[in-house]
Design a protein around this motif. Structure first.
Motif, PDB file in Angstrom:
ATOM      1  N   MET A 129       0.809  -0.783   0.133  1.00  8.73           N
ATOM      2  CA  MET A 129      -0.376  -0.205  -0.220  1.00  8.73           C
ATOM      3  C   MET A 129       1.047   1.255  -0.175  1.00  8.73           C
ATOM      4  N   ILE A 130       0.576   2.016  -0.457  1.00  7.00           N
ATOM      5  CA  ILE A 130       1.174   3.701  -0.575  1.00  7.00           C
ATOM      6  C   ILE A 130      -0.024   4.583   0.048  1.00  7.00           C
ATOM      7  N   THR A 139      -1.276   2.710  -9.326  1.00  5.17           N
ATOM      8  CA  THR A 139      -2.727   3.413  -8.623  1.00  5.17           C
ATOM      9  C   THR A 139      -2.949   4.739  -8.844  1.00  5.17           C
ATOM     10  N   ARG A 140      -2.490   5.212  -7.662  1.00  6.59           N
ATOM     11  CA  ARG A 140      -1.503   6.755  -7.056  1.00  6.59           C
ATOM     12  C   ARG A 140      -1.369   7.608  -8.021  1.00  6.59           C
ATOM     13  N   LYS A 162      -4.972   6.367   0.670  1.00  4.79           N
ATOM     14  CA  LYS A 162      -4.066   4.808   1.044  1.00  4.79           C
ATOM     15  C   LYS A 162      -4.430   4.018  -0.449  1.00  4.79           C
ATOM     16  N   THR A 165       4.078  11.117   0.687  1.00  9.96           N
ATOM     17  CA  THR A 165       3.810  10.077   0.664  1.00  9.96           C
ATOM     18  C   THR A 165       4.818   9.874   1.603  1.00  9.96           C
ATOM     19  N   ALA A 213      -3.833   0.539  -3.255  1.00 13.83           N
ATOM     20  CA  ALA A 213      -2.382  -0.458  -3.448  1.00 13.83           C
ATOM     21  C   ALA A 213      -1.242   0.064  -4.042  1.00 13.83           C
ATOM     22  N   ASP A 214      -0.579   0.735  -5.070  1.00 14.92           N
ATOM     23  CA  ASP A 214       0.269   0.494  -5.376  1.00 14.92           C
ATOM     24  C   ASP A 214       0.872   1.747  -5.942  1.00 14.92           C
ATOM     25  N   GLU A 215       2.173   2.703  -6.317  1.00 17.83           N
ATOM     26  CA  GLU A 215       2.149   4.029  -6.560  1.00 17.83           C
ATOM     27  C   GLU A 215       1.737   3.951  -7.888  1.00 17.83           C
TER      28      GLU A 215
END
Length: 110
Positions: free
Chosen positions: A1-2, A71-72, A65, A103, A67-69
């Motif tokens: 998670m990010i 997605t962000r 939050k 982050t 799922a990953d970079e």
């Protein structure tokens, strides 16, 4: 998670109640109408400035939050895209010159 956190300051002249109402009932729906909801999107509002017991140059901590970079980054590209209306909307209730975000590395206790 990010995990991303942002410290945001209400625009001068808005009461705490007006600020919370606008963020929750206008801004959040705008953002969620532009992009899929993050895994987590919370807003933690400080008490009224006279009730805080300490000085603070922000009024809300926003916690996101993903799922990953990737997605962000995709989410930010949609939300911050020119013409999305987000910057104009933020100017209605935030002092954007005082926005800070990072982050962060999150650790939870069990």
């Amino acid at each position: 998670m990010i995990t991303t956190i942002a410290l945001l300051k209400a625009r001068e002249g808005l009461s705490r109640a007006e600020f919370v109402d606008y963020y929750e009932n206008k801004h959040v729906p705008l953002v969620l109408g532009l992009a899929p909801a993050p895994a987590l999107y919370t807003r933690s509002y400080l008490p009224e400035s006279g009730e805080r017991g300490f000085p603070a140059d922000f009024d809300v901590l926003t916690h996101l939050k993903f799922a990953d970079e990737a997605t962000r980054d995709a989410w930010l590209a949609l939300v911050l895209a020119e013409g999305s209306g987000v910057a104009e909307d933020e100017a209605r209730f935030l002092d954007r010159s005082r926005t800070r975000s990072w982050t962060v590395e999150e650790h939870a206790s069990s």
